[in-house]
Scaffold this motif. Structure first.
Motif, PDB file in Angstrom:
ATOM      1  N   GLN A   1      44.308 -10.626  23.452  1.00 25.52           N
ATOM      2  CA  GLN A   1      44.561  -9.769  22.298  1.00 25.52           C
ATOM      3  C   GLN A   1      44.904 -10.662  21.107  1.00 25.52           C
ATOM      4  OE1 GLN A   1      43.859  -6.788  23.140  1.00 25.52           O
ATOM      5  NE2 GLN A   1      44.256  -6.761  25.362  1.00 25.52           N
ATOM      6  N   LEU A   2      44.703 -10.150  19.894  1.00 26.93           N
ATOM      7  CA  LEU A   2      44.995 -10.923  18.689  1.00 26.93           C
ATOM      8  C   LEU A   2      46.148 -10.311  17.915  1.00 26.93           C
ATOM      9  CD1 LEU A   2      41.489 -11.909  17.219  1.00 26.93           C
ATOM     10  CD2 LEU A   2      43.125 -13.347  18.441  1.00 26.93           C
TER      11      LEU A   2
ATOM     12  N   VAL B   1      46.803 -15.003  16.229  1.00 28.55           N
ATOM     13  CA  VAL B   1      47.109 -15.792  17.419  1.00 28.55           C
ATOM     14  C   VAL B   1      46.727 -14.994  18.668  1.00 28.55           C
ATOM     15  CG1 VAL B   1      48.925 -16.935  18.748  1.00 28.55           C
ATOM     16  CG2 VAL B   1      48.971 -17.005  16.244  1.00 28.55           C
ATOM     17  N   GLY B   2      46.048 -15.630  19.584  1.00 27.76           N
ATOM     18  CA  GLY B   2      45.668 -14.957  20.825  1.00 27.76           C
ATOM     19  C   GLY B   2      46.821 -14.919  21.816  1.00 27.76           C
ATOM     20  N   VAL B   3      47.031 -13.755  22.437  1.00 27.94           N
ATOM     21  CA  VAL B   3      48.057 -13.602  23.473  1.00 27.94           C
ATOM     22  C   VAL B   3      47.429 -12.942  24.691  1.00 27.94           C
ATOM     23  CG1 VAL B   3      49.995 -13.478  21.861  1.00 27.94           C
ATOM     24  CG2 VAL B   3      48.815 -11.363  22.534  1.00 27.94           C
ATOM     25  N   CYS B   4      48.089 -13.120  25.837  1.00 25.33           N
ATOM     26  CA  CYS B   4      47.619 -12.493  27.074  1.00 25.33           C
ATOM     27  C   CYS B   4      48.406 -11.213  27.310  1.00 25.33           C
ATOM     28  CB  CYS B   4      47.803 -13.445  28.256  1.00 25.33           C
ATOM     29  SG  CYS B   4      46.829 -14.963  28.164  1.00 25.33           S
ATOM     30  N   LEU B   5      47.753 -10.066  27.154  1.00 24.97           N
ATOM     31  CA  LEU B   5      48.367  -8.756  27.420  1.00 24.97           C
ATOM     32  C   LEU B   5      47.320  -7.837  27.999  1.00 24.97           C
ATOM     33  CD1 LEU B   5      50.688  -7.967  24.364  1.00 24.97           C
ATOM     34  CD2 LEU B   5      51.361  -8.141  26.758  1.00 24.97           C
ATOM     35  N   ARG B   6      47.691  -7.053  28.991  1.00 25.34           N
ATOM     36  CA  ARG B   6      46.713  -6.235  29.708  1.00 25.34           C
ATOM     37  C   ARG B   6      46.105  -5.140  28.848  1.00 25.34           C
ATOM     38  NH1 ARG B   6      48.938  -4.492  34.867  1.00 25.34           N
ATOM     39  NH2 ARG B   6      47.114  -3.160  34.997  1.00 25.34           N
ATOM     40  N   ASP B   7      46.728  -4.784  27.710  1.00 32.19           N
ATOM     41  CA  ASP B   7      46.212  -3.698  26.878  1.00 32.19           C
ATOM     42  C   ASP B   7      46.551  -3.979  25.427  1.00 32.19           C
ATOM     43  OD1 ASP B   7      45.326  -1.287  25.796  1.00 32.19           O
ATOM     44  OD2 ASP B   7      46.081  -0.104  27.473  1.00 32.19           O
ATOM     45  N   ILE B   8      45.664  -3.600  24.524  1.00 28.86           N
ATOM     46  CA  ILE B   8      45.938  -3.741  23.094  1.00 28.86           C
ATOM     47  C   ILE B   8      47.104  -2.850  22.677  1.00 28.86           C
ATOM     48  CG2 ILE B   8      44.280  -1.950  22.424  1.00 28.86           C
ATOM     49  CD1 ILE B   8      43.613  -3.642  19.965  1.00 28.86           C
TER      50      ILE B   8
ATOM     51  N   LEU C   1      40.363  -9.226  11.752  1.00 26.88           N
ATOM     52  CA  LEU C   1      40.579 -10.305  12.722  1.00 26.88           C
ATOM     53  C   LEU C   1      39.269 -10.593  13.446  1.00 26.88           C
ATOM     54  CD1 LEU C   1      43.973  -9.008  14.166  1.00 26.88           C
ATOM     55  CD2 LEU C   1      43.669 -11.015  12.692  1.00 26.88           C
ATOM     56  N   ASP C   2      38.916 -11.863  13.528  1.00 28.36           N
ATOM     57  CA  ASP C   2      37.622 -12.254  14.100  1.00 28.36           C
ATOM     58  C   ASP C   2      37.846 -12.899  15.476  1.00 28.36           C
ATOM     59  OD1 ASP C   2      35.160 -13.432  14.766  1.00 28.36           O
ATOM     60  OD2 ASP C   2      34.626 -13.631  12.656  1.00 28.36           O
TER      61      ASP C   2
END
Length: 691
Positions: free
Chosen positions: A6-7, A12-19, A112-113
């Motif tokens: 997710q952004l 910044v990219g993060v690890c999360l199971r859902d937006i 966000l790209d």
């Protein structure tokens, strides 16, 4: 190792199971006023969205939570949100990394790209796999990713639309050749491969695995988790489900996405393509609990034959008696527990028998064998975890026929079994109030079935009443005598062990007695099994069940992990289970014989490891007091009373060597039974006296 990318608002990219962070973080507590509603993939969604927060806001005040209701909340609000670049350093550097990009179009709409971000971290993160449910995104990046990166198209529900292609996923699944021009693989939900009926049973498998391989695509299956409802065909056994995707189904996917890697690893590494040779009867014995009661109603012909087909070494019969003296197999003396008796013509008013239980019931000795074996009386499948709304095999919930003890013994003699477990309870009450010596009746039945004249089949007689086993010992029985220990003890005194040794060869312990539990976490291991085995007693453990809510958190919702712990930690002589197939398959695994080469995922779990981890965050469950110790006073019992004399109309004797009275009720001078009908009788008598 998988990361749903997710952004954040600042890219910044993060690890999360859902937006939408509502169900996987504490964001609602940290920022209650920043709830929003957006249209994502054509649907309105309300919550707290990653793209509305900076990385500093998330990492300073927001923590991760479990997203599935059945998982413990004690790990919630401990761990911070992890950035994609930090994720690389949390995992083993040699482990492949899989980045799953969920919503590129949504992020594009909010400035966000995702493509630009992915390319910006190529030197920081090893991108072995990149997947997305938007085929257009994969097409856009396909020319710029390295050859070592595999692109995988991730399918969603067949009726949903891939907005990057303006086609449904169902339609796209029929054009795998086109997908091959962009991606090297596909990931599909489990039901793309094994569709499921509306009542949660498997349909025949589809051809998508074969079709994908023919198109040159790898295919991965997703949505595996041990603590979710799976089709009833798997008997609540998550390992059985994996095997249906990697071997038993006649085909194999190229990988699985799992919340519980330990189960996927053991399935692939230790249980695929097992030898289907004839069942061996080595220890630990696979002992049924009311037959295969996890799949069929207790103690029915279906349950017993299924247990044998599933590989049980020993099948069990809890002996009950009818009003006409027929010995039969039924898991409870109370018909309200195991049948639909209340909806039949045999529904007499419930009676209270304090020697048996503290609540009223309709008992087997209230009905004749003809009543119990009639088509009106149906068995009812057991539901030991129904409080969690988990039921067993609904299509067969009322199927099968009850068996007389003689019929049960005939099955044991005919089938490939090492023996039978006969369970005797309530012997004192039955002798005193019904005039039946159930110990002698069982002995007579065994002799009549031919067990006295053979040595191939061992008979185990189990009871929680020491007086039953003492009597059999005095009669110099050839049967193996098994004492059932109370379920709430954690150890046994030396004197109690000496007393048990006088009349028993083995004991049955409750599987939970071997350790102390707090809020379903193992706190410590008890000495009970060690002391029993040191005293020279064989140990059988009961009752093993597959449902994930019946397993301590330390075993990750996996019945096989639990069985592995007990077998490797305690060297049990037998495992008593509702699901013989699961234990039999464990005995066939190819890993526990490897010694030092045994993979880590097949090592027994460390007792209390999760509790110790929680202690570092001061979120551990409350400590518990030591469990009670079994003493001699709990073991010693007075001898069984002699069977009271009974009057049998017509001079005929009942089957099994017992005697009976009309109507099936115990004699009024032998026991005071409180019933509704007794009250009615008093009213009638009083009225007659007044007249």
């Amino acid at each position: 190792m998988w990361c749903d990318v997710q952004l954040t608002k600042d890219g910044v990219g993060v690890c999360l199971r859902d937006i939408n962070m509502n169900n996987c973080t504490t964001v609602g507590q940290a920022y209650p006023a920043r709830k929003r509603t957006y249209v994502i993939d054509g649907m309105h969604k309300t919550g707290w969205f990653v793209s509305d927060f900076t990385i500093a806001e998330l990492q300073s005040a927001v923590y991760l939570t479990q997203a599935i209701w059945s998982r413990s909340e004690r790990f919630d609000a401990i761990y911070p949100i992890v950035s994609v670049t930090d994720f690389q350093y949390l995992v083993n550097m040699s482990s492949p990394v899989w980045l799953n990009v969920q919503h590129p179009i949504f992020y594009k709409q909010h400035g966000l790209d995702m493509s630009r971000y992915i390319f910006s971290i190529r030197k920081l993160v090893s991108m072995d796999y990149i997947s997305s449910p938007e085929l257009g995104f994969l097409k856009n990046i396909s020319a710029r990713v390295g050859r070592k990166t595999k692109l995988v198209y991730s399918f969603l529900d067949k009726n949903l639309l891939d907005h990057s292609m303006n086609q449904t996923y169902g339609l796209l699944s029929t054009n795998l050749t086109f997908i091959k021009s962009i991606a090297s693989g596909i990931m599909v939900p489990k039901d793309y491969i094994w569709p499921v009926t509306s009542d949660n049973y498997l349909r025949p498998s589809t051809s998508i695995v074969t079709d994908a391989h023919k198109a040159g695509l790898e295919i991965y299956a997703s949505d595996f988790a041990n603590d979710r409802i799976i089709p009833y065909n798997y008997s609540y056994d998550p390992l059985a489900e994996y095997l249906n995707f990697i071997s038993d189904g006649g085909f194999s996917v190229d990988g699985v996405l799992s919340d519980y890697p330990i189960t996927a690893s053991e399935a692939i590494g230790c249980f695929a393509n097992l030898n289907s040779s004839k069942t061996d009867h080595a220890e630990p014995l696979v002992i049924s609990h009311n037959g295969a009661s996890g799949d069929y109603p207790d103690c029915t012909d279906l349950a017993y034959h299924s247990a044998i087909d599933d590989g049980a070494d020993v099948i069990d019969c809890p002996v009950q008696v009818t009003s006409d003296g027929v010995l039969m197999c039924m898991s409870s003396i109370n018909l309200l527990d195991t049948t639909n008796v209340q909806r039949t013509p045999f529904a007499t008013p419930p009676s209270l028998v304090p020697e048996i239980q503290s609540t009223p019931g309709i008992f087997t000795f209230n009905l004749t064998w003809a009543n119990i074996s009639s088509s009106a009386l149906k068995p009812r499948i057991s539901s030991p975890v129904s409080d969690y709304y988990l039921v067993r095999n609904p299509r067969y919930a009322n199927q099968g026929n009850f068996l007389k003890l003689s019929d049960f013994l005939a099955i044991v003699m005919e089938r490939d079994l090492s023996g039978a477990m006969i369970i005797i309870e309530n012997a004192a009450y039955i002798a005193k109030s019904l005039g039946i010596d159930i110990v002698d009746s069982v002995t007579t039945a065994l002799s009549a079935a031919g067990f006295d004249n053979q040595t191939a089949k061992e008979v185990l007689i189990q009871s929680k009443d020491s007086a039953v086993l003492v009597k059999l010992k005095q009669q110099k029985t050839k049967c193996k005598l098994v004492y059932t220990l109370p379920s709430d003890i954690g150890d046994a005194s030396n004197s109690s062990l000496k007393d048990i040794k006088k009349f028993a060869h083995a004991v049955v312990v409750d599987r939970i007695s071997v350790f102390a539990l707090s809020y379903n976490f193992i706190i410590r291991q008890n000495r009970l099994v060690h002391d029993l085995q040191s005293a020279g007693l064989a140990v059988y453990a009961q009752v093993f069940r597959n449902e994930f809510v019946a397993v301590p958190f330390d075993f990750f919702g996996d019945a096989t992990v639990q069985i592995n712990y007990y077998v490797q930690s305690f060297n049990l002589s037998g495992i008593i289970t509702d699901f013989p197939k699961t234990v039999r398959r464990y005995k066939k695994n190819t890993c526990t014989v490897l010694g030092k080469d045994m993979p880590n995922y097949m090592l027994p779990v460390v007792t209390g490891a999760l509790d110790q981890k929680l202690q570092t965050f001061q979120t551990q469950p409350p400590s518990v007091a030591p469990m009670p110790i079994l003493n001699s006073s709990s073991v010693e019992e007075p001898p069984l009373p002699p069977a009271a004399p009974r009057n049998v109309p017509g001079g005929g004797g009942p089957s099994g060597g017992a005697t009976a009275t009309p109507g099936g009720a115990p004699p009024s001078d032998a026991h005071h039974t409180a019933t509704v009908s007794t009250g009615m009788l008093l009213v009638v008598v009083s009225a007659a006296l007044l007249i």
